[in-house]
Motif scaffolding. Structure first.
Motif, PDB file in Angstrom:
ATOM      1  N   ALA A  24       0.851  -1.191   0.000  1.00 53.55           N
ATOM      2  CA  ALA A  24       0.000   0.000   0.000  1.00 53.55           C
ATOM      3  C   ALA A  24       0.885   1.240   0.000  1.00 53.55           C
ATOM      4  CB  ALA A  24      -0.906  -0.002   1.230  1.00 53.55           C
ATOM      5  N   GLY A  25       0.502   2.226  -0.799  1.00 53.39           N
ATOM      6  CA  GLY A  25       1.254   3.476  -0.844  1.00 53.39           C
ATOM      7  C   GLY A  25       2.531   3.400  -1.646  1.00 53.39           C
ATOM      8  N   THR A  26       2.701   2.367  -2.489  1.00 55.00           N
ATOM      9  CA  THR A  26       3.904   2.250  -3.321  1.00 55.00           C
ATOM     10  C   THR A  26       3.521   2.007  -4.774  1.00 55.00           C
ATOM     11  OG1 THR A  26       4.151  -0.154  -3.017  1.00 55.00           O
ATOM     12  CG2 THR A  26       5.228   1.289  -1.394  1.00 55.00           C
ATOM     13  N   ASP A  82      -2.552   0.565  -3.048  1.00 50.87           N
ATOM     14  CA  ASP A  82      -3.681   1.296  -2.474  1.00 50.87           C
ATOM     15  C   ASP A  82      -3.234   2.658  -1.960  1.00 50.87           C
ATOM     16  OD1 ASP A  82      -5.283  -0.873  -2.986  1.00 50.87           O
ATOM     17  OD2 ASP A  82      -5.185  -1.680  -0.931  1.00 50.87           O
ATOM     18  N   GLY A  83      -4.061   3.658  -2.223  1.00 51.57           N
ATOM     19  CA  GLY A  83      -3.803   4.997  -1.701  1.00 51.57           C
ATOM     20  C   GLY A  83      -2.937   5.865  -2.582  1.00 51.57           C
ATOM     21  N   VAL A  84      -2.451   5.351  -3.714  1.00 49.77           N
ATOM     22  CA  VAL A  84      -1.590   6.129  -4.614  1.00 49.77           C
ATOM     23  C   VAL A  84      -2.451   6.851  -5.648  1.00 49.77           C
ATOM     24  CG1 VAL A  84       0.236   6.032  -6.344  1.00 49.77           C
ATOM     25  CG2 VAL A  84       0.373   4.597  -4.296  1.00 49.77           C
ATOM     26  N   GLU A  85      -2.224   8.147  -5.807  1.00 54.81           N
ATOM     27  CA  GLU A  85      -2.950   8.948  -6.780  1.00 54.81           C
ATOM     28  C   GLU A  85      -1.962   9.655  -7.699  1.00 54.81           C
ATOM     29  OE1 GLU A  85      -5.358  11.622  -4.559  1.00 54.81           O
ATOM     30  OE2 GLU A  85      -6.748  10.064  -3.850  1.00 54.81           O
ATOM     31  N   ASP A 137       8.405   4.594  -3.416  1.00 56.04           N
ATOM     32  CA  ASP A 137       7.461   5.588  -2.906  1.00 56.04           C
ATOM     33  C   ASP A 137       7.074   6.513  -4.071  1.00 56.04           C
ATOM     34  OD1 ASP A 137       6.302   7.885  -1.745  1.00 56.04           O
ATOM     35  OD2 ASP A 137       7.542   7.732   0.047  1.00 56.04           O
TER      36      ASP A 137
END
Length: 351
Positions: A24-26, A82-85, A137
């Motif tokens: 998540a977040g990558t 998840d969470g990447v825009e 990241d």
């Protein structure tokens, strides 16, 4: 997947390793091309330098050998956590290869490239560009649009050159001396040309002088002319506004101090392998500003725009393309034996 990993000095192996897991977040990136940096050569010949010692982990990342190498790379976004825009699968991208603490004073001041615990992906970070895939990241991921991915692999060293020019404060209409025409010196000449600076390049290698001749207004060989005298002739007796030391050689540093005009700026670009001797009288009596520059900080967007706008052509800087399996024999060893004729060797895991 395949990855080139540093085990010890003179021991870099292309091995099969597990592909990095998306979290998540990558962002997962499939590597297209990765340039061989002079740092990679130094690690192979003299390391570990920036790679952690075998018996100690990097204080921020915990990484220790074997380490996957490569920090000048381009690729395509393969998966998004998840969470990447702001990114999409299929985007052509490059990566600013930093891992920073976000806690130290430089980080809090926005100078994250001076982080006191900085790690570089491909040296002491998690993974590297001399592999098939990397997970990073998204903070460090930059879209490059229609820039060909082989040329995009040069965005990272071009950012080093751009930041050096930025540190100098040079602008359109100014004059500059680039002393040393290695890869960064040549890219710096390209940046200066792109922003409208009249540029003189000094270099002893005939091959590199020929390359510099496509970028600079004048090229000088210090074995044939007194560079400082010739610079003054070319600038109506004044000297250049800015001089860049790009060789890490004391005689070159002395020359740029002589060649810059009174109240001019000298930027040290090179990483020195030994202590330098500085003639402080020249700095004092000419009121020279002597500045350091290191890597880049918030420069990638401007650098990518220069290339997209056609102000810098990166294609001529690519001198060879090889497969990952040939990294040592046809990449590192080529640069060790014949660095003068090679600007940038690119490596692909898919050739």
């Amino acid at each position: 997947m395949k990855a080139a990993r540093f085990h010890a000095r003179h021991d870099i192996r292309v091995e099969d390793v597990p592909a990095p897991a998306l979290r998540a977040g990558t962002v997962a990136i499939d590597i297209a091309w990765c340039g061989i940096c002079g740092t990679d050569v130094h690690e192979y010949v003299e390391g570990p330098i920036f790679v952690p010692e075998a018996d100690s982990a990097h204080p921020l990342t915990g990484v220790k050998p074997p380490v996957t190498l490569g920090h000048e790379f381009s690729g395509t976004v393969a998966e998004i956590g998840d969470g990447v825009e702001g990114l999409a699968v299929g985007d052509a991208v490059v990566v600013e290869p930093y891992v920073v603490c976000d806690e130290c004073i430089p980080c809090r001041l926005g100078k994250y490239h001076l982080c006191t615990r900085i790690a570089v992906v491909g040296l002491a970070g998690d993974g590297g560009g001399l592999s098939e895939r990397i997970v990073v990241d998204p903070r460090w991921v930059h879209r490059v649009g229609d820039i060909p991915l082989d040329q995009a692999a040069l965005i990272e060293p071009l950012a080093v050159a751009y930041h050096a020019a930025e540190r100098s404060g040079v602008g359109s209409g100014a004059t500059a001396l680039v002393a040393g025409a290695g890869p960064v010196g040549l890219l710096l000449a390209a940046v200066l040309k792109g922003i409208g600076v009249k540029t003189i390049v000094s270099e002893v290698s005939a091959a590199r002088l020929a390359q510099a001749g496509e970028l600079a207004d004048h090229v000088l060989n210090p074995t044939e002319v007194d560079v400082a005298d010739r610079v003054r002739e070319l600038t109506d007796g004044v000297g250049v506004d800015v001089a860049f030391e790009c060789a890490g050689v004391n005689a070159v540093l002395d020359t740029v101090l002589d060649a810059v005009r009174p109240a001019g700026v000298v930027v040290n670009v090179s990483i020195w392998g030994s202590h330098a001797s500085v003639d402080m009288q020249k700095i004092v009596l000419k009121e020279i500003d002597l500045r350091g520059t290191f890597a880049y900080v918030d420069n990638h967007a401007a650098v990518i725009a220069l290339v997209q706008d056609g102000k810098i052509d990166l294609a001529p800087f690519i001198t060879k393309k090889i497969a990952l399996e040939d990294l040592v024999d046809h990449g590192l060893n080529t640069l060790i034996k014949d660095a003068e004729s090679s600007i940038k060797i690119l490596v692909s895991p898919t050739l």
